[in-house]
Design an enzyme around this catalytic site. Sequence first.
Site, PDB file in Angstrom:
ATOM      1  CE  LYS A  81      -3.518  -0.890  -0.316  1.00 24.11           C
ATOM      2  NZ  LYS A  81      -3.919  -1.552  -1.541  1.00 24.11           N
ATOM      3  N   GLY A  82       2.078   1.148  -0.529  1.00 32.88           N
ATOM      4  CA  GLY A  82       2.960   2.543  -0.657  1.00 32.88           C
ATOM      5  C   GLY A  82       2.876   3.084  -1.934  1.00 32.88           C
ATOM      6  N   GLY A  83       2.274   2.371  -2.812  1.00 28.31           N
ATOM      7  CA  GLY A  83       2.610   2.738  -4.444  1.00 28.31           C
ATOM      8  C   GLY A  83       3.333   1.794  -5.301  1.00 28.31           C
ATOM      9  CB  THR A  84       4.749  -1.611  -4.955  1.00 25.73           C
ATOM     10  OG1 THR A  84       3.504  -2.157  -4.633  1.00 25.73           O
ATOM     11  CG2 THR A  84       5.564  -1.106  -3.745  1.00 25.73           C
ATOM     12  NE  ARG A 162      -0.448   5.975   1.199  1.00 32.86           N
ATOM     13  CZ  ARG A 162      -1.544   5.234   0.946  1.00 32.86           C
ATOM     14  NH1 ARG A 162      -1.473   4.132   0.511  1.00 32.86           N
ATOM     15  NH2 ARG A 162      -2.580   6.101   0.898  1.00 32.86           N
ATOM     16  CE  LYS A 287      -3.275  -1.244  -6.746  1.00 31.00           C
ATOM     17  NZ  LYS A 287      -2.726  -1.957  -5.587  1.00 31.00           N
ATOM     18  N   GLY A 288      -7.058   3.504  -4.811  1.00 29.57           N
ATOM     19  CA  GLY A 288      -7.561   4.756  -4.715  1.00 29.57           C
ATOM     20  C   GLY A 288      -8.854   4.478  -3.869  1.00 29.57           C
ATOM     21  CB  THR A 290     -13.810   6.018  -0.302  1.00 31.70           C
ATOM     22  OG1 THR A 290     -13.923   6.458  -1.687  1.00 31.70           O
ATOM     23  CG2 THR A 290     -14.019   7.264   0.774  1.00 31.70           C
TER      24      THR A 290
END
Length: 330
Positions: A81-84, A162, A287-288, A290
């Site tokens: 969940k960091g942006g990998t 993150r 992804k993204g 809420t």
Amino acid sequence: ASNGTGEGAAGAWPRTPLAPGEVITAQSGAFERDPQESSTTDEELSRAGSPGSRGGSSSSSTTPDYGEKRLPQALIIGVKKGGTRALLEAIRAHPDVRAVGTEPHFFDRNYEKGLEWYRNVMPKTLEGQITMEKTPSYFVTNEAPRRIHSMAKDTKLIVVVRNPVTRAISDYTQTLSKKPEIPTFEVLAFKNRTLGLIDASWSAIRIGIYALHLENWLQYFPLSQILFVSGERLITDPAGEMAKVQDFLGLKRIVTEKHFYFNKTKGFPCLKKPEDSSAPRCLGKSKGRTHPKIDPDVIHRLRKFYKPFNVMFYQMTGQDFQWEQEESDK
């Protein structure tokens, strides 16, 4: 509603037992056993490794299917969940990079299958191309640094980090979408709510203690072989972060501003159409998501909990990710 003692909770959240008086120790191997976002099944992996496949690469029809399968020279090792996924998709737009689309989980779950199996999962590359894969759980796997070092001690490692508080909430949100019956974030985050004691054995919180995990890696790899990418800057300045990644990998800076556009619906940048496909690439609907609303007091306690570890992490890496600053601005 479950109070966190029911089987549902136990099943969803493996916890690392902590000895009395012990806050955190690097010894625990029982890190999160959550399936990763794209947890790869053996069947997918055998398909990826079968002749005639392109190792799970989604869009590189420009690279013909010749060349040979090589072990990866660079790995995206974390964090969950960091942006990998965003980083992987962006670096795959580079013509000199070939990467596996799925997560092989070799150094944590499939190690006994051996290096030949691992090599077979990789896409074919031509001379001068870099082979890569990403499995975010490597960063928190005790055996991973030693295993990767014994494959190739010059392997380049990339860690997308993150703000640990938002990372934990994002992690929880992902699990909640798969298991709606789990207890609330607040219930899981505290050992003792009245005393405000954070439960550092819960994987969603433990993963964000970056300094703890990094210590493990620095026993095998020099800092110069590890690149820390800011998950926040990957959203606000994707081209800037990608410039660092390409430099680190020894690649020409080909992935630049013109590869990205900001998607207002998603709230983060998307890749403009890669050369060989007709549509722009945005990350999938997983992804993204809420995030649920979390009690501000819980957020405050978590920030306080992470602060010393963050400071330690900034000192170890020589980089200030400004997670504290960012919070005080709000």
